[in-house]
Design a protein around this motif. Structure first.
Motif, PDB file in Angstrom:
ATOM      1  N   ASP A  30       0.823  -1.215   0.000  1.00 47.96           N
ATOM      2  CA  ASP A  30       0.000   0.000   0.000  1.00 47.96           C
ATOM      3  C   ASP A  30       0.857   1.265   0.000  1.00 47.96           C
ATOM      4  O   ASP A  30       0.538   2.254   0.665  1.00 47.96           O
ATOM      5  N   TYR A  31       1.979   1.189  -0.719  1.00 45.06           N
ATOM      6  CA  TYR A  31       2.844   2.349  -0.994  1.00 45.06           C
ATOM      7  C   TYR A  31       3.500   2.889   0.282  1.00 45.06           C
ATOM      8  O   TYR A  31       3.712   4.090   0.437  1.00 45.06           O
ATOM      9  N   SER A  32       3.864   1.968   1.170  1.00 49.78           N
ATOM     10  CA  SER A  32       4.465   2.359   2.446  1.00 49.78           C
ATOM     11  C   SER A  32       5.907   2.843   2.308  1.00 49.78           C
ATOM     12  O   SER A  32       6.453   3.442   3.238  1.00 49.78           O
ATOM     13  N   ASP A  33       6.542   2.579   1.145  1.00 51.27           N
ATOM     14  CA  ASP A  33       7.936   3.008   0.945  1.00 51.27           C
ATOM     15  C   ASP A  33       8.061   4.462   0.493  1.00 51.27           C
ATOM     16  O   ASP A  33       9.175   4.978   0.400  1.00 51.27           O
ATOM     17  N   LYS A  34       6.940   5.098   0.219  1.00 55.82           N
ATOM     18  CA  LYS A  34       7.013   6.424  -0.415  1.00 55.82           C
ATOM     19  C   LYS A  34       7.701   7.472   0.460  1.00 55.82           C
ATOM     20  O   LYS A  34       8.247   8.462  -0.061  1.00 55.82           O
ATOM     21  N   ASP A  35       7.698   7.260   1.769  1.00 54.45           N
ATOM     22  CA  ASP A  35       8.355   8.209   2.670  1.00 54.45           C
ATOM     23  C   ASP A  35       9.778   7.793   3.022  1.00 54.45           C
ATOM     24  O   ASP A  35      10.491   8.544   3.690  1.00 54.45           O
ATOM     25  N   LYS A  36      10.183   6.604   2.569  1.00 55.84           N
ATOM     26  CA  LYS A  36      11.532   6.108   2.889  1.00 55.84           C
ATOM     27  C   LYS A  36      12.506   6.267   1.728  1.00 55.84           C
ATOM     28  O   LYS A  36      13.700   6.464   1.929  1.00 55.84           O
ATOM     29  N   TYR A  37      11.994   6.143   0.500  1.00 52.32           N
ATOM     30  CA  TYR A  37      12.848   6.170  -0.685  1.00 52.32           C
ATOM     31  C   TYR A  37      12.290   7.183  -1.669  1.00 52.32           C
ATOM     32  O   TYR A  37      11.097   7.147  -1.994  1.00 52.32           O
ATOM     33  N   ASP A  38      13.148   8.058  -2.176  1.00 53.47           N
ATOM     34  CA  ASP A  38      12.653   9.107  -3.072  1.00 53.47           C
ATOM     35  C   ASP A  38      12.216   8.564  -4.424  1.00 53.47           C
ATOM     36  O   ASP A  38      11.518   9.244  -5.174  1.00 53.47           O
TER      37      ASP A  38
END
Length: 572
Positions: A30-38
């Motif tokens: 559910d797009y949880s990486d969007k705040d970790k990786y640009d």
């Protein structure tokens, strides 16, 4: 500048299948990486745009470098120097290009420096690479071994090895031995545990190992002394970059796919580490690895089919005989149309299989992080069964069709096709291995026949029949329903005789009659969505499949079990 992704609009169609929205959401948690990786996507459209951009890069590298290098690779090939396999300069150029583009960890999670692609767009990249040079796909595509290491290795192993693959190190799967080809239960390379060092040492010989001088090896070895079957085998990781003990004794002199070295390896006290649990090497880990590899070979077959059609079509519209180009002759344009139809059919099946595998694997991966809901467990079971069914029938039929397509490509070229000046001569040699390695067509039949007799494919076709189609396709849909029924009726006819030898004898024909109905349904769905791309192929394949079903049905129904004696060897 050629771009092998943009040139084939069928690829974008398959990439944009409705199920992809669910697949991407699962892959991205559910797009949880969007705040970790640009570079992580914000939403579904962002993810799809990212896939397309990467596939365009793959298409550009393939069109501008890998395909132009292919003929030189075929003529040069790797060399053996002091027990090491050395890539030729053109293969090295290709490898350097994909490394610089960051394409070596395409399917690995971002925490291991990968691009976190689902299987579907990853296999699409393999399809494109295979069209340009099938041999290089064998080298680039072996990064799929990293997925097996991710699934079954521990976190320490993942942290140590997977970022190296993303950075461009190569892998191999070391399975086959001189006395263990298709029968991997016969593997005897010995793994000995040294309790004082808490390490394993490997001794023995492996043969026919694709990219055998890789940096990181997954090795199937016998860890349980005194055993003779698959229950005594475990999987090991051998780090060739940091450990001695493996020597390349020879590089095989092959018919085709010459760029990637196929090696005979000698393991001499090679220090390795156990991956996963003991005794599960073949039973669980290698079977999972092989299923992934079979998807890769399916993509290789589809890519070669595409290359064959492109070469045959380009030649036919230029070559003149008796005052007109040869594509105007019915004998030739029939061949071209059927080549296109077979390519479209196998590609439709390939990406249907990829989506099924994606759903199965993603839910399985999530189950390692949290408990699945009852609905998710049921969903995983459903997609796993379909993935297990679609993989062997696809590997078997797509590789056979690829061989047929390249045969026809050479035939359309006439005498020129027999000359090394033309690409089709290389394709003819490259394609021949596809229905042999990673499980021969005969072994795929063994895997698929269970799903034929239990109705897995028939049930799936019943689901396809629920899709509403445009009025002009309704008669085709009804005909395909009859094709599915005809296949099921023939299966019932054979199984009713309760003769296992007869069932085994007809297994290939039962799988084929079922596959023709299945492939036809998939093309119908494609033609319903994109008539400009698929309508002709759908209709051509439908006619071809009807004729093939008629032939199979007649042969089986007029065959008596007593006639099996005519086919047995004298020794039997």
């Amino acid at each position: 500048m050629a771009n092998f992704f943009n040139e084939i609009p069928q690829l974008r169609y398959h990439l944009r299948h409705p199920l992809m929205e669910r697949i991407v959401a699962l892959r991205e948690r559910d797009y949880s990486d969007k705040d970790k990786y640009d570079y992580a996507p914000q939403n579904f459209e962002d993810a799809m745009n990212s896939y397309e951009q990467v596939l365009e890069i793959v298409g550009e590298i393939c069109g501008d470098l890998i395909e132009p290098n292919a003929q030189n690779v075929d003529q040069t090939g790797p060399t053996l120097e002091n027990g090491r396999a050395i890539y030729d300069q053109y293969t090295q150029q290709n490898l350097d290009a994909v490394r610089r583009a960051g394409l070596m960890g395409i399917a690995l999670p971002r925490r291991y420096d990968g691009l976190n692609f689902p299987i579907t767009p990853y296999i699409m990249a393999a399809d494109i690479v295979s069209r340009s040079d099938a041999g290089f796909e064998n080298l680039w595509g072996l990064q799929d071994c990293a997925t097996t290491l991710y699934e079954f290795g521990n976190e320490d192993q993942r942290q140590r090895f997977l970022p190296r693959v993303s950075a461009g190190e190569t892998m191999s799967m070391d399975l086959t031995e001189p006395d263990a080809g298709s029968d991997l239960q016969a593997v005897m390379l010995k793994a000995t545990y040294n309790e004082e060092e808490d390490a394993w040492y490997l001794n023995g010989v492996k043969r026919f190992i694709t990219n055998g001088d890789s940096h990181i090896h997954l090795v199937l070895a016998r860890s349980e002394e005194g055993t003779r079957d698959g229950r005594g085998l475990s999987m090991f990781i051998f780090d060739a970059k940091n450990n001695p003990g493996v020597t390349v004794r020879r590089i095989e002199h092959k018919m085709g796919i010459k760029g990637v070295p196929t090696c005979e390896l000698v393991f001499s006290n090679a220090r390795a580490e156990l991956c996963g649990e003991r005794r599960l090497g073949l039973i669980k880990y290698i079977m999972a690895l092989m299923n992934g590899a079979r998807l890769g070979i399916m993509s290789q077959a589809v890519g070669i089919s595409e290359a064959a059609w492109q070469e045959a079509h380009a030649y036919a519209i230029e070559r003149k005989q008796f005052g007109k180009t040869v594509d105007k002759f019915p004998a030739v344009y029939e061949m071209l149309a059927l080549m296109r139809a077979k390519t479209d059919a196998t590609r439709a099946h390939l990406y249907e299989t990829c989506r099924l595998v994606d759903m199965s694997k993603l839910l399985e991966d999530i189950s390692r992080e949290r408990k699945l809901t009852p609905e998710e467990r049921q969903e995983m079971k459903y997609y796993t069964r379909l993935a297990d069914a679609f993989t062997p029938i696809g590997k078997g039929l797509s590789t056979e069709f690829a061989n047929q397509n390249v045969y026809d490509c050479v035939q359309i070229h006439g005498g020129s096709g027999y000359m090394k000046d033309y690409k089709c001569e290389r394709l003819y040699r490259d394609v021949r291995i596809t229905n042999i390695y990673e499980g021969t067509t005969q072994l795929q039949i063994v895997a698929a026949i269970r799903h034929v007799t239990t109705g897995t494919y028939y049930d799936r076709m019943q689901e396809y029949q629920k899709v509403e189609v445009r009025p002009e396709l309704q008669s085709l849909k009804e005909s395909m329903a009859q094709m599915a029924e005809r296949a099921r009726a023939l299966v019932d006819f054979v199984t009713a005789q309760k003769d296992q030898e007869l069932l085994d004898f007809h297994a290939r024909r039962l799988v084929e009659i079922t596959s023709h109905a299945l492939f036809a349904h998939l093309l119908l769905l494609s033609a319903n969505d994109e008539p400009k791309l698929f309508d002709k192929s759908c209709r051509v394949y439908h006619r071809y499949a009807l004729a093939e079903q008629e032939k199979i049905d007649s042969y089986v129904r007029n065959f008596s079990a007593s006639e099996l004696a005519d086919y047995r060897s004298e020794e039997a």
